[in-house]
Design a protein around this motif. Sequence first.
Motif, short mmCIF file in Angstrom:
data_model
loop_
_atom_site.label_atom_id
_atom_site.label_comp_id
_atom_site.label_asym_id
_atom_site.label_seq_id
_atom_site.Cartn_x
_atom_site.Cartn_y
_atom_site.Cartn_z
N THR B 420 34.10 33.50 42.54
CA THR B 420 32.97 33.42 41.36
C THR B 420 33.67 33.07 39.89
OG1 THR B 420 33.89 35.78 40.93
CG2 THR B 420 31.79 35.56 42.45
N ASP B 422 35.25 35.51 38.34
CA ASP B 422 34.92 36.73 37.64
C ASP B 422 36.30 37.44 37.46
OD1 ASP B 422 32.25 35.98 37.06
OD2 ASP B 422 31.63 37.46 38.82
N ALA B 426 35.94 43.50 36.83
CA ALA B 426 34.67 43.51 36.88
C ALA B 426 34.17 43.43 38.38
CB ALA B 426 34.16 42.20 36.27
N ARG B 430 31.62 46.21 39.90
CA ARG B 430 30.36 45.83 40.68
C ARG B 430 30.27 45.98 41.92
NH1 ARG B 430 30.31 40.22 39.25
NH2 ARG B 430 31.31 39.59 41.38
#
Lengths: 494, 497, 100
Positions: B420, B422, B426, B430
């Motif tokens: 991702t 990311d 995070a 998540r």
Amino acid sequence: MTQLTDLGIAAIRDGVAKGDFTATEVATAFNAAVAAAQPALNAFIVTTPEKALEAAAKVDADRAAGKALGTMAGVPIGMKDLFATHGTQTTAASKILEGFKPQYESTVSQKLWDAGAGMLGKLNLDQFAMGSSNETSAFGNVISPWRRPNDTAPLAPGGSSGGSSSAVAARIAPAATGTDTGGSIRQPAAFTGISGIKPTYGRCSRWGVVAFASSLDQAGPMARDVTDCAIMLEAMAGFDPKDSTSLNLSVPEWTAGLNADMKGKKVGIPREYRLDGMDADVAKSWDDGIAWLKDAGAEIVEISLPHTKYALPTYYIIAPAEASSNLARYDGVRYGLRDLPDGAGLQDMYAATRAAGFGPEVKRRIMIGTYVLSAGFYDAYYTQAQKVRTLIARDFTEAFQQVDVILVPTAPSSAFALGEKSADPLEMYLNDVFSVPASLAGLPAMSVPAGLDRNGLPLGLQVIGKAFDEQGVLNASLALEQRAQFSARPAKWW
Amino acid sequence: MSEYRIQGATGEWEVVIGLEVHAQITTNAKLFSGAATAFGAEPNTQVSLVDAAMPGMLPVPNRECIRQAVRTGMAINAQINKWSRFDRKNYFYADLPQGYQISQLYHPIVGEGAIDIQLDDKNPDSVKTIGIERIHVEQDAGKLMHDQHPTMSYVDLNRSGVALMEIVSRPDMRSPAEAGAYLSKLRTILRFVGSCDGNMDQGSMRADVNVSVRKPGDEFGTRTETKNVNSVRFVMAVVEQEAKRQVALIEDGGTVVQETRLYDPDRNETRSMRSKEDAHDYRYFPDPDLLPLELDDAFLEECRASLPELPDAKRTRYEIALGLSAYNAGVLTADVETARWFEALLAETAAKAKKPEAEVAKQAANWLISELFGALNKLGKGLDNSPVSPAAGAELLALIADGTISGSIAKQVLEKMLETGDGAAAIVEREGLKQTSDTGAIEAAIDGILAANADKVEQYKGGKEALFGFFVGQTMKAMQGKANPGVVNELLKKKLS
Amino acid sequence: MSVDTATVAKIASLARIKVTEADLTAMVPELNGILAWVEQLGEVDVTGVEPMTAVIPNTQRLRDDVVNADPLTGGDIRDAVLANAPAPEHGFFGVPKVIE
């Protein structure tokens, strides 16, 4: 009224500036003279009357607009066909470059155009500047405007800048560029009764000049007199970052510095140049020159340049060696002649192209150069020659501790007839005996007319100076010029 | 270290290898002209009048080419020649517009130097010094294309005049592995120095492989030169094949001919190049268009001062100052990009942990080598195009270090990061991957496992202590990997005592 | 050192100049004459003398590593480069097929 074609650089430039005549009138007059003489003299390979007119028109327009004019403004000149000219065929007088139109302009020619000069055409020369009589051109011999009395035998204009010398002597160009590798400015100047200077190696950029022998090639002006040469050399010279061997020096104001007073100057007379069996007229003109410089106030000093006799053989190793490599690029791949026999491979194409494209003298020198560089012979020939070259240069350095300039004849004889020496390459090479030493040492050297010999043909005197001292050379030459009072010119027979 | 020997019918043979490596100097413009050097341009667009050898064109050297050659020489502790000169090597070929290559035969810019190679990453005693005879600067040739037209070859001069360094080794190598290690090491050094990008597939580095064979202790045999070999693997293959061929030839009563050969990777064999007539008389002489190259002290000083830390020095520092294993230090310094990436990761990690780099170096090195390399490899990527930056890696390492996630969760997080792009925190947030130290929940899980495995509890208490790991594993599994392993251990011990 | 026909043929081949038998026969005495003459250099004592490297004292300048800094020595001029080519082909120089 004086004909416009009788005028030299300074007179044309000043006349145009003053408005005595227009640049276009000058260009038109010379274009006509070129066209009339071309069939007889063959001084040009191509003529470019439109280029001369175009440059003249610009000068006239600039003058009308009150703009500053260049130092060569309104002067149409001949360009030796060794200088690449953008869009105008450049051949080095070789079949191998026939039809080649450079997409670039040589630094020297560009500087001349920038100074306001125009181009009458591309001047004939010995093929790749290899020759002393202009008999090796692929585009026919150049004929000297000079003739022996009561004799119509065509004479050599000298070489390799034979088109340049013939054109200037015949008054079909007020000045021309030359290049000098072993005497190719000075010897033709001497043969035709004009002046020419080879500056210090590195003064004029070699960028865009078809190479013969890189470590020797230098461009220079050929013109009617010393002053014109000074003006034109100023326009041609200057640092060029595109040439690694270019001298990073500003160009002195040689014209402004001209001074024929030789008081306090010492002139060296090298005893080694007084050869056994020297032509009596050449010997006499040398003596005249010595007397003239003495008269101008100089002190005459006998000097020795002990390795002089080795200069020619040294030259005939180094120049062919460099040439054999410099001319390898003419291979039929990217430009110029391609001779591709049926079924030929790449290497066959090279051999066929070069056989068809190069003339006999060029081939001879490539062969010599290839041989002296080949495995097993390199040290015996090339390295030895470069060592002797060091000694020759050292001779000059030592002589110049004692004297300011050196005075010698330019060539061992006056102009010979076409065909007279072309059968024996060695005899032809010997013609460069007085001019080659200064070339090997990279020194500035100038030929000025000294008088006529028993055949009524011009003889030249050569002034050799210290590195960078073009001024000293020009000044001594001016002193000679003023005393020689050379006013002879060839009768117009063409 | 066992010696490489070829078993012939007449006994053992030794192979002797020297490499001449042509490395394209990283510059914007060519050696003697202002045309560009970029790879992959349209044919003949990066060609100046100089490169096309138009009449009257002259060479002026590019300072950066000289500088990079000097820096490279310094990087291999070589003699730097303050006075050098360019010579012309004369021969005719369609890819050589001037009819000569400007090179340096008599007075190269760099003289003798040396490169250390290590044959076994884990064995410091396997270091061998390979002598470098010289490095000189020269022009590359153009390119011929033979398959575009039935009767013609096409000439593209884009490469013509590009600057090369020719790095000539001594015949000091004795096995394919040594030749391969030498070429890899040389490539590493050039990339560290920044003098060559080392892209062998784009031709910016290629090797002429000189191979001869002899009975151990004998004089050198006649060598062959296999030209333009463009990968480490191929160099090793050339050595192997050529040595075998020569041994077979000699043992069959033949003699090795000194010649130029080509390697055919498809057939894995070398074959003789059609011998070019006169190929051996290059008529070298000093290029009269160029002056001797004289380097002043200021220039040399700048070259020296601008050298980065080199691979050998870096490797030693990683081992001694950072406490890394020899193997890890070797891996991390094998390539300049890896070292750069590692050092960025290390700096970020240390900053986040507010600890000296030496204290986090092992963790960072292990993660980079065992986790990131593997994960990138699966994606067919490398560090140069990694979706995870050193800063992002450091963020992940910080989460492991402060106990937010476990090592096994970290693997999952890394996968998500690569997928991702990311950040680690995070993703953990998540996906609810945060490690728990909640003793209540862990205790509940343990109780369930112990109840379900009463037999194993008996065995454990009976002395089979190895089962402890089983209980830990089961607990972690029940906790979906999110339990703090320390807490699990502690609670399990208490319950089982 | 004097050259024979075979040597002259070899030099001509090295120089990529096709020569006929007649050319060779003519060249041998010519080249021998010139070589015999230049060989007088052998008598010069050059002990301790360095071969000339630069005729006028000058040092090699180096240019900056800038692409197309001077258009006269830069690239991106394919049309000019190919303008005089005997066999331009799709942006290439065409030559007879080379078999490697």
